[in-house]
Motif scaffolding. Structure first.
Motif, short mmCIF file in Angstrom:
data_model
loop_
_atom_site.label_atom_id
_atom_site.label_comp_id
_atom_site.label_asym_id
_atom_site.label_seq_id
_atom_site.Cartn_x
_atom_site.Cartn_y
_atom_site.Cartn_z
N VAL A 73 11.13 -17.58 50.09
CA VAL A 73 10.33 -18.62 49.42
C VAL A 73 10.35 -18.43 47.90
O VAL A 73 10.42 -19.40 47.14
N ASP A 74 10.33 -17.17 47.45
CA ASP A 74 10.40 -16.87 46.01
C ASP A 74 11.78 -17.23 45.46
O ASP A 74 11.89 -17.82 44.38
N ARG A 75 12.80 -16.87 46.20
CA ARG A 75 14.17 -17.17 45.79
C ARG A 75 14.37 -18.68 45.67
O ARG A 75 14.89 -19.18 44.67
N ILE A 93 20.17 -18.87 33.66
CA ILE A 93 19.03 -17.98 33.90
C ILE A 93 19.24 -17.22 35.20
O ILE A 93 19.51 -17.81 36.24
N VAL A 94 19.11 -15.90 35.10
CA VAL A 94 19.21 -15.03 36.27
C VAL A 94 17.83 -14.42 36.47
O VAL A 94 17.37 -13.62 35.66
N ALA A 145 20.18 -20.01 37.69
CA ALA A 145 21.56 -20.01 38.16
C ALA A 145 21.75 -18.98 39.28
O ALA A 145 22.55 -19.18 40.19
N ARG A 146 21.00 -17.88 39.19
CA ARG A 146 21.09 -16.80 40.19
C ARG A 146 19.71 -16.21 40.43
O ARG A 146 18.84 -16.28 39.57
N TYR A 147 19.58 -15.56 41.58
CA TYR A 147 18.34 -14.86 41.92
C TYR A 147 18.75 -13.50 42.45
O TYR A 147 19.44 -13.41 43.46
#
Length: 128
Positions: free
Chosen positions: A93-95, A83-84, A104-106
């Motif tokens: 904080v969101d990341r 999931i990206v 898996a990524r942001y």
């Protein structure tokens, strides 16, 4: 080994831009590209299609991206999906929340199409 990519975003122009960015993988590698317009529809497609990679917006109606991540993480029938989170929410904080929920990524919007393609290739195991 072609895979499946699901794009989940409530903004039609973002879905179209991502589809255009990823169409190279569709044409050159046989990757299937699916899309959904909200979190609920996205989660239903994740369960039925079991995509390899999901580009997932956070701020959406019905189920937000964090909720979709949580459902995927808790459901043993749909594990192993990359999931990206692709969102305008750029705060640390969101990341952190997204990664803690199993993403898996942001990545933040506006996104770099080359980076999206690179991440998709990496998560699908397709060499450049």
């Amino acid at each position: 080994m072609p895979g499946k990519i699901l794009i989940v975003d409530d903004e039609v122009h973002i879905r179209m831009l991502l589809e255009q960015t990823l169409e190279e993988l569709e044409e050159d590698c046989g990757v299937t590209i699916l899309s959904a317009q909200n979190g609920e529809e996205g989660l239903a497609l994740i369960r039925s299609e079991k995509p390899d990679v999901v580009f997932l917006d956070i701020m959406m109606p019905k189920l937000n991206g964090y909720e979709v991540c949580q459902h995927v993480k808790e459901d043993p029938a749909i594990t192993g999906i990359g999931i990206v989170l692709l969102t305008a929410k750029g705060q640390e904080v969101d990341r952190r929340q997204g990664l803690d929920l199993g993403a898996a990524r942001y990545m933040t919007k506006p996104f770099d199409p080359d980076e999206v393609l690179r991440v998709a290739r990496e998560l699908l195991g397709i060499a450049d």
